[in-house]
Design an enzyme around this catalytic site. Sequence first.
Site, PDB file in Angstrom:
ATOM      1  N   CYS A   1       8.987  16.985 -35.660  1.00  0.00           N
ATOM      2  CA  CYS A   1       8.052  16.915 -36.793  1.00  0.00           C
ATOM      3  C   CYS A   1       6.599  17.027 -36.324  1.00  0.00           C
ATOM      4  O   CYS A   1       6.094  16.128 -35.642  1.00  0.00           O
ATOM      5  CB  CYS A   1       8.305  15.594 -37.517  1.00  0.00           C
ATOM      6  SG  CYS A   1       7.071  15.129 -38.722  1.00  0.00           S
TER       7      CYS A   1
ATOM      8  N   CYS B   1       4.297  14.244 -37.499  1.00  0.00           N
ATOM      9  CA  CYS B   1       4.654  13.011 -36.774  1.00  0.00           C
ATOM     10  C   CYS B   1       3.940  12.966 -35.423  1.00  0.00           C
ATOM     11  O   CYS B   1       3.444  11.924 -35.011  1.00  0.00           O
ATOM     12  CB  CYS B   1       6.160  12.923 -36.540  1.00  0.00           C
ATOM     13  SG  CYS B   1       7.161  12.836 -38.038  1.00  0.00           S
TER      14      CYS B   1
END
Length: 130
Positions: free
Chosen positions: A30, A33
């Site tokens: 991600c 993230c």
Amino acid sequence: MSTVELTKENFDDIVSGNDFVLIDFWAEWCGPCKQFGPVFERSSEKHDDLVFAKVDTEAQPELAQAFQIQSIPTVMIVRDNIAVFAQPGALPAEALEDVIGQARALDMEEVRASVTEAQQEEQAQAEQGQ
């Protein structure tokens, strides 16, 4: 303080054993993230009285499911075993600090009372539906 890796094995001990836990639900693949990770880490260094924890949603799918995580990163704050904040998206540093301040300022007696009231209403509705 560095962040703690949460797993299904240690989750209850860490969350139940601490008054204030910030949880970052994330995954290696991600992009947002990865951008949020350093923000979360820097905040953990500023607030050494709080527990900062990370849940790798790929390695811990049961935890992600239990908290109905639909989008990552998702930040959650648990105070006194009550989730008081949960929001998907990578927060900027200022927003994370603001959320921490608001969570610190909560009157947990009021929060517990409103949770109890909501549970009683839910139970009453369930009994009426039977």
